[in-house]
Design a protein around this motif. Sequence first.
Motif, PDB file in Angstrom:
ATOM      1  N   THR A 142       0.851  -1.183   0.000  1.00 44.30           N
ATOM      2  CA  THR A 142       0.000   0.000   0.000  1.00 44.30           C
ATOM      3  C   THR A 142       0.891   1.238   0.000  1.00 44.30           C
ATOM      4  O   THR A 142       2.032   1.189   0.459  1.00 44.30           O
ATOM      5  CB  THR A 142      -0.947  -0.001   1.219  1.00 44.30           C
ATOM      6  N   THR A 143       0.371   2.324  -0.529  1.00 45.45           N
ATOM      7  CA  THR A 143       1.137   3.560  -0.594  1.00 45.45           C
ATOM      8  C   THR A 143       0.532   4.572   0.367  1.00 45.45           C
ATOM      9  O   THR A 143      -0.674   4.820   0.345  1.00 45.45           O
ATOM     10  CB  THR A 143       1.127   4.129  -2.021  1.00 45.45           C
ATOM     11  N   ILE A 144       1.362   5.134   1.210  1.00 46.97           N
ATOM     12  CA  ILE A 144       0.942   6.158   2.160  1.00 46.97           C
ATOM     13  C   ILE A 144       1.581   7.473   1.734  1.00 46.97           C
ATOM     14  O   ILE A 144       2.794   7.528   1.499  1.00 46.97           O
ATOM     15  CB  ILE A 144       1.395   5.807   3.593  1.00 46.97           C
ATOM     16  N   GLN A 145       0.760   8.518   1.637  1.00 46.05           N
ATOM     17  CA  GLN A 145       1.274   9.828   1.256  1.00 46.05           C
ATOM     18  C   GLN A 145       0.993  10.811   2.380  1.00 46.05           C
ATOM     19  O   GLN A 145      -0.136  10.937   2.843  1.00 46.05           O
ATOM     20  CB  GLN A 145       0.617  10.315  -0.027  1.00 46.05           C
ATOM     21  N   LEU A 146       2.031  11.478   2.831  1.00 43.61           N
ATOM     22  CA  LEU A 146       1.908  12.525   3.844  1.00 43.61           C
ATOM     23  C   LEU A 146       2.689  13.723   3.341  1.00 43.61           C
ATOM     24  O   LEU A 146       3.927  13.692   3.272  1.00 43.61           O
ATOM     25  CB  LEU A 146       2.450  12.044   5.200  1.00 43.61           C
ATOM     26  N   PHE A 147       1.945  14.742   2.964  1.00 38.12           N
ATOM     27  CA  PHE A 147       2.501  15.939   2.352  1.00 38.12           C
ATOM     28  C   PHE A 147       3.288  15.567   1.107  1.00 38.12           C
ATOM     29  O   PHE A 147       2.725  15.102   0.129  1.00 38.12           O
ATOM     30  CB  PHE A 147       3.340  16.747   3.350  1.00 38.12           C
ATOM     31  N   TRP A 148       4.583  15.717   1.091  1.00 37.97           N
ATOM     32  CA  TRP A 148       5.372  15.437  -0.100  1.00 37.97           C
ATOM     33  C   TRP A 148       6.067  14.077  -0.039  1.00 37.97           C
ATOM     34  O   TRP A 148       6.732  13.678  -0.983  1.00 37.97           O
ATOM     35  CB  TRP A 148       6.404  16.539  -0.327  1.00 37.97           C
TER      36      TRP A 148
END
Length: 78
Positions: free
Chosen positions: A39-45
């Motif tokens: 799974t891909t987690i994105q937090l800001f950049w």
Amino acid sequence: MNSDAQIGSATSLLTPRNILAAVLVVLVVIFIFQNRSATTIQLFWVSVQSPLWLTLAVILLLGWIAGLLTTRRKKPAS
């Protein structure tokens, strides 16, 4: 006489706490095998890709730490 000692030591391992620990370990292993997809987690950049089970375990750990840091401690009686 030796077999009696072995039976006694085997039954002392079957405490409710040890049984609960074994059941929890089995559930964790099942959870890991069922959630192996990435799974891909994105937090800001920042974007991080990891297995879903690892992501959930890290979030659980962070929540536990946040709970420890925010609980009120009892004042010692003086």
